[in-house]
Design a protein around this motif. Structure first.
Motif, PDB file in Angstrom:
ATOM      1  N   GLU A 229       0.833  -1.196   0.000  1.00  0.00           N
ATOM      2  CA  GLU A 229       0.000   0.000   0.000  1.00  0.00           C
ATOM      3  C   GLU A 229       0.876   1.258   0.000  1.00  0.00           C
TER       4      GLU A 229
ATOM      5  N   SER B 292       1.254   3.464   2.133  1.00  0.00           N
ATOM      6  CA  SER B 292       1.888   3.651   3.441  1.00  0.00           C
ATOM      7  C   SER B 292       3.119   2.778   3.623  1.00  0.00           C
TER       8      SER B 292
ATOM      9  N   ASP C  38      -4.704   3.892   5.829  1.00  0.00           N
ATOM     10  CA  ASP C  38      -3.547   3.009   5.889  1.00  0.00           C
ATOM     11  C   ASP C  38      -2.873   3.152   7.245  1.00  0.00           C
ATOM     12  N   THR C  39      -2.336   2.016   7.706  1.00  0.00           N
ATOM     13  CA  THR C  39      -1.600   2.032   8.960  1.00  0.00           C
ATOM     14  C   THR C  39      -0.167   1.671   8.735  1.00  0.00           C
TER      15      THR C  39
END
Length: 209
Positions: free
Chosen positions: A170, A172, A208-209
């Motif tokens: 992703e 992130s 997103d993390t």
């Protein structure tokens, strides 16, 4: 139980430097292998099997998957999860069957869509890296999305030409890896499996993390 050979494959993939490679021209041998991968997988109209999902934090979740070309796929997570990911050709939806909610990602912004076409042609995608071992071949595709750069590394068995795994990265930097096993090809799949319930409440995708 996942076979020992599968676990060895997962360890081998971790050593692939695909995402670290700079984009370069493909060799003739690489182009030939991708051509054969395109042709082989285009002939497979349906697939069912099991999957193992591993996220950036190392959390492992298993489930079953169902694929029908063009454009249809379902990932159904094992209990106690109520989540599933489904596409009917218009987008990828993450569905919570218990909460009766869903959120969507546009299909044209997910690199995996290249593998769901009726006629697969990875050359039409933005190939940014390849990597190869004795038994496996990885092709990394990249898309620029409104949220940032998304990459997916598709891994194929060099003998059978079947896809064994992919890793989605992703914007992130978070990664989600799906590994496939116990796969059966060209089997009948009920039409009801590829369904987006219009009564489910839409919500925003999580950040997103």
């Amino acid at each position: 139980m996942i076979r020992r050979s599968f676990l060895a494959f997962a360890a081998l993939l971790a050593a692939f430097p695909a995402l670290a490679q700079e984009a370069r021209a493909l060799t003739d041998a690489e182009r030939d292998l991708i051509t054969r991968i395109n042709e082989h997988n285009s002939l497979i109209k349906t697939m069912v099997g099991r999957f193992l999902q591993i996220d950036t934090r190392g959390q492992r979740i298993e489930g079953t998957f169902f694929l029908e070309r063009p454009g249809k796929i379902l990932f159904r997570y094992n209990p106690p999860s109520y989540e599933q990911i489904v596409s009917v050709g218009r987008g990828f939806y993450v569905v919570d069957r218990k909460e009766k909610t869903q959120y969507a990602y546009p299909q044209d912004k997910v690199p995996l869509r290249q593998f769901l076409d009726s006629q697969i042609d990875l050359f039409k995608a933005n190939i940014v890296a390849v990597a190869q071992s004795d038994d496996y071949f990885s092709v990394t595709l990249q898309d620029d999305t409104p949220a940032g750069v998304v990459r997916v590394a598709l891994v194929f068995d060099t003998e059978s030409l079947d896809m064994k795994q992919w890793t989605l990265t992703e914007p992130s930097g978070a990664e989600l890896t799906f590994s496939l096993y116990d796969v059966e090809k060209d089997v009948a799949i009920p039409k009801s499996y590829f369904y987006i319930d219009p009564t489910f409440r839409s919500k925003s995708a999580p950040a997103d993390t």
